[in-house]
Write a protein that holds these residues in place. Sequence first.
Motif, PDB file in Angstrom:
ATOM      1  N   LEU A  23       1.026  -1.168   0.020  1.00 38.61           N
ATOM      2  CA  LEU A  23       0.085   0.029   0.014  1.00 38.61           C
ATOM      3  C   LEU A  23       0.925   1.363   0.052  1.00 38.61           C
ATOM      4  CD1 LEU A  23      -2.822   1.131   0.377  1.00 38.61           C
ATOM      5  CD2 LEU A  23      -2.512   0.969   2.726  1.00 38.61           C
ATOM      6  N   ALA A  24       0.679   2.301  -1.094  1.00 38.25           N
ATOM      7  CA  ALA A  24       1.542   3.420  -1.141  1.00 38.25           C
ATOM      8  C   ALA A  24       0.495   4.543  -0.354  1.00 38.25           C
ATOM      9  CB  ALA A  24       1.623   3.844  -2.494  1.00 38.25           C
ATOM     10  N   SER A  25       1.488   5.733   0.177  1.00 36.24           N
ATOM     11  CA  SER A  25       0.600   6.508   0.858  1.00 36.24           C
ATOM     12  C   SER A  25      -0.297   7.475  -0.337  1.00 36.24           C
ATOM     13  CB  SER A  25       1.358   7.569   1.846  1.00 36.24           C
ATOM     14  OG  SER A  25       2.385   8.138   0.551  1.00 36.24           O
ATOM     15  N   PRO A  26      -1.359   8.094   0.060  1.00 37.46           N
ATOM     16  CA  PRO A  26      -1.588   8.070   1.652  1.00 37.46           C
ATOM     17  C   PRO A  26      -2.372   6.753   2.076  1.00 37.46           C
ATOM     18  CG  PRO A  26      -3.272   9.494   0.160  1.00 37.46           C
ATOM     19  CD  PRO A  26      -2.182   8.826  -0.755  1.00 37.46           C
ATOM     20  N   PHE A  27      -2.255   6.491   3.282  1.00 33.51           N
ATOM     21  CA  PHE A  27      -2.613   5.373   3.811  1.00 33.51           C
ATOM     22  C   PHE A  27      -4.118   5.308   4.243  1.00 33.51           C
ATOM     23  CE2 PHE A  27       1.796   5.372   4.472  1.00 33.51           C
ATOM     24  CZ  PHE A  27       2.022   4.560   3.797  1.00 33.51           C
ATOM     25  N   GLY A  28      -4.885   6.366   3.888  1.00 33.21           N
ATOM     26  CA  GLY A  28      -6.368   6.563   4.354  1.00 33.21           C
ATOM     27  C   GLY A  28      -6.884   7.227   3.292  1.00 33.21           C
ATOM     28  N   HIS A  29      -8.176   7.900   3.531  1.00 34.77           N
ATOM     29  CA  HIS A  29      -8.797   8.654   2.740  1.00 34.77           C
ATOM     30  C   HIS A  29      -8.619  10.248   2.910  1.00 34.77           C
ATOM     31  CE1 HIS A  29     -10.976   4.994   1.662  1.00 34.77           C
ATOM     32  NE2 HIS A  29     -11.302   4.844   2.783  1.00 34.77           N
ATOM     33  N   VAL A  54       8.327  -1.024   5.949  1.00 32.44           N
ATOM     34  CA  VAL A  54       7.898   0.274   5.602  1.00 32.44           C
ATOM     35  C   VAL A  54       8.906   0.872   4.894  1.00 32.44           C
ATOM     36  CG1 VAL A  54       7.370   2.596   6.520  1.00 32.44           C
ATOM     37  CG2 VAL A  54       6.642   0.236   8.049  1.00 32.44           C
ATOM     38  N   ASP A  55       8.686   1.556   3.730  1.00 37.35           N
ATOM     39  CA  ASP A  55       9.602   2.105   2.880  1.00 37.35           C
ATOM     40  C   ASP A  55       9.391   3.750   3.236  1.00 37.35           C
ATOM     41  OD1 ASP A  55      10.807   0.082   1.819  1.00 37.35           O
ATOM     42  OD2 ASP A  55       9.152   0.069   0.010  1.00 37.35           O
ATOM     43  N   ARG A  56      10.246   4.578   3.691  1.00 37.12           N
ATOM     44  CA  ARG A  56      10.090   5.912   4.034  1.00 37.12           C
ATOM     45  C   ARG A  56      10.402   6.874   2.896  1.00 37.12           C
ATOM     46  NH1 ARG A  56       7.886   5.357   8.981  1.00 37.12           N
ATOM     47  NH2 ARG A  56       8.800   3.623  10.296  1.00 37.12           N
ATOM     48  N   THR A  57       9.861   8.067   3.165  1.00 38.26           N
ATOM     49  CA  THR A  57      10.218   9.024   2.242  1.00 38.26           C
ATOM     50  C   THR A  57      11.716   9.383   2.451  1.00 38.26           C
ATOM     51  OG1 THR A  57       7.946   9.776   2.099  1.00 38.26           O
ATOM     52  CG2 THR A  57       9.579  11.368   1.298  1.00 38.26           C
ATOM     53  N   ARG A  58      12.464   9.633   1.463  1.00 36.99           N
ATOM     54  CA  ARG A  58      13.883   9.937   1.380  1.00 36.99           C
ATOM     55  C   ARG A  58      14.103  11.359   2.250  1.00 36.99           C
ATOM     56  NH1 ARG A  58      17.862   9.448  -3.496  1.00 36.99           N
ATOM     57  NH2 ARG A  58      16.964   7.170  -3.218  1.00 36.99           N
ATOM     58  N   GLY A  59      14.710  11.316   3.288  1.00 35.19           N
ATOM     59  CA  GLY A  59      14.831  12.477   4.111  1.00 35.19           C
ATOM     60  C   GLY A  59      13.618  12.791   5.029  1.00 35.19           C
ATOM     61  N   SER A  60      13.091  11.961   5.488  1.00 33.84           N
ATOM     62  CA  SER A  60      12.010  12.198   6.232  1.00 33.84           C
ATOM     63  C   SER A  60      11.690  10.752   6.856  1.00 33.84           C
ATOM     64  CB  SER A  60      10.764  12.360   5.386  1.00 33.84           C
ATOM     65  OG  SER A  60       9.589  12.546   6.220  1.00 33.84           O
ATOM     66  N   ASP A  61      10.844  10.921   7.796  1.00 33.08           N
ATOM     67  CA  ASP A  61      10.384   9.637   8.716  1.00 33.08           C
ATOM     68  C   ASP A  61       9.139   9.120   8.394  1.00 33.08           C
ATOM     69  OD1 ASP A  61      12.748   9.065  10.055  1.00 33.08           O
ATOM     70  OD2 ASP A  61      11.813  10.329  12.007  1.00 33.08           O
ATOM     71  N   GLU A  62       8.364   9.952   7.237  1.00 33.29           N
ATOM     72  CA  GLU A  62       7.031   9.612   6.873  1.00 33.29           C
ATOM     73  C   GLU A  62       6.998   8.475   5.902  1.00 33.29           C
ATOM     74  OE1 GLU A  62       4.665  12.499   5.043  1.00 33.29           O
ATOM     75  OE2 GLU A  62       5.253  14.063   6.223  1.00 33.29           O
ATOM     76  N   PRO A  63       5.966   7.441   6.268  1.00 31.26           N
ATOM     77  CA  PRO A  63       6.005   6.125   5.522  1.00 31.26           C
ATOM     78  C   PRO A  63       5.636   6.629   4.045  1.00 31.26           C
ATOM     79  CG  PRO A  63       4.299   6.258   7.202  1.00 31.26           C
ATOM     80  CD  PRO A  63       5.269   7.615   7.543  1.00 31.26           C
ATOM     81  N   GLU A  64       6.202   5.922   3.217  1.00 30.42           N
ATOM     82  CA  GLU A  64       5.889   6.227   1.572  1.00 30.42           C
ATOM     83  C   GLU A  64       4.967   4.727   1.121  1.00 30.42           C
ATOM     84  OE1 GLU A  64       7.988   8.207  -1.855  1.00 30.42           O
ATOM     85  OE2 GLU A  64       9.013   6.572  -1.365  1.00 30.42           O
ATOM     86  N   ARG A  65       5.479   3.659   1.767  1.00 28.47           N
ATOM     87  CA  ARG A  65       4.818   2.553   1.076  1.00 28.47           C
ATOM     88  C   ARG A  65       4.927   1.497   2.466  1.00 28.47           C
ATOM     89  NH1 ARG A  65       4.229   1.281  -4.102  1.00 28.47           N
ATOM     90  NH2 ARG A  65       5.960   2.789  -4.500  1.00 28.47           N
ATOM     91  N   ILE A  66       3.942   0.675   2.274  1.00 26.98           N
ATOM     92  CA  ILE A  66       4.148  -0.331   3.299  1.00 26.98           C
ATOM     93  C   ILE A  66       3.707  -2.034   2.740  1.00 26.98           C
ATOM     94  CG2 ILE A  66       3.767   0.846   5.544  1.00 26.98           C
ATOM     95  CD1 ILE A  66       0.786   0.334   5.679  1.00 26.98           C
ATOM     96  N   THR A  67       4.396  -2.530   3.019  1.00 23.25           N
ATOM     97  CA  THR A  67       4.302  -4.031   2.699  1.00 23.25           C
ATOM     98  C   THR A  67       4.230  -5.191   3.612  1.00 23.25           C
ATOM     99  OG1 THR A  67       5.700  -3.488   0.835  1.00 23.25           O
ATOM    100  CG2 THR A  67       5.390  -5.691   1.090  1.00 23.25           C
ATOM    101  N   LEU A  68       3.201  -6.020   3.279  1.00 26.66           N
ATOM    102  CA  LEU A  68       3.002  -7.311   4.430  1.00 26.66           C
ATOM    103  C   LEU A  68       4.082  -7.963   4.313  1.00 26.66           C
ATOM    104  CD1 LEU A  68      -0.839  -8.299   4.040  1.00 26.66           C
ATOM    105  CD2 LEU A  68       0.228  -7.343   5.994  1.00 26.66           C
ATOM    106  N   THR A  69       4.626  -8.460   5.186  1.00 29.67           N
ATOM    107  CA  THR A  69       5.791  -9.555   5.590  1.00 29.67           C
ATOM    108  C   THR A  69       4.997 -10.969   5.724  1.00 29.67           C
ATOM    109  OG1 THR A  69       5.622  -9.416   8.005  1.00 29.67           O
ATOM    110  CG2 THR A  69       7.229  -7.851   6.750  1.00 29.67           C
ATOM    111  N   PRO A  70       5.831 -11.885   5.722  1.00 25.05           N
ATOM    112  CA  PRO A  70       5.184 -13.339   5.853  1.00 25.05           C
ATOM    113  C   PRO A  70       4.365 -13.304   7.267  1.00 25.05           C
ATOM    114  CG  PRO A  70       7.145 -13.574   4.787  1.00 25.05           C
ATOM    115  CD  PRO A  70       7.075 -11.889   5.203  1.00 25.05           C
ATOM    116  N   GLU A  71       5.086 -12.608   8.225  1.00 26.97           N
ATOM    117  CA  GLU A  71       4.366 -12.584   9.658  1.00 26.97           C
ATOM    118  C   GLU A  71       3.033 -11.919   9.764  1.00 26.97           C
ATOM    119  OE1 GLU A  71       8.811 -13.227  10.215  1.00 26.97           O
ATOM    120  OE2 GLU A  71       7.530 -11.714   8.817  1.00 26.97           O
TER     121      GLU A  71
END
Length: 79
Positions: A23-29, A54-71
């Motif tokens: 899921l890429a940001s934004p993570f909601g509506h 979580v992949d974060r925006t370069r130079g920021s702590d904001e999440p850009e993309r989240i991916t489910l892991t096997p767990e």
Amino acid sequence: MSGDLTEHQIELLSRVLQHGGTLASPFGHPGEDSLLEEVLEDIDTLEARRLIRVDRTRGSDEPERITLTPEGYDALGMA
């Protein structure tokens, strides 16, 4: 494992699953739950538990993309 997750954390994992596991940001509506503090906290918690990556925006702590892991798939009963 999902028994110790909050309803919002399960919803977030489910939303990622509905988008093919990534899921890429934004993570909601927009204007509703997009990057609200609670969502960011859930993202941090799920990342710490290794349920998402979580992949974060370069130079920021904001999440850009989240991916489910096997767990994360396991937590949703998708083993």
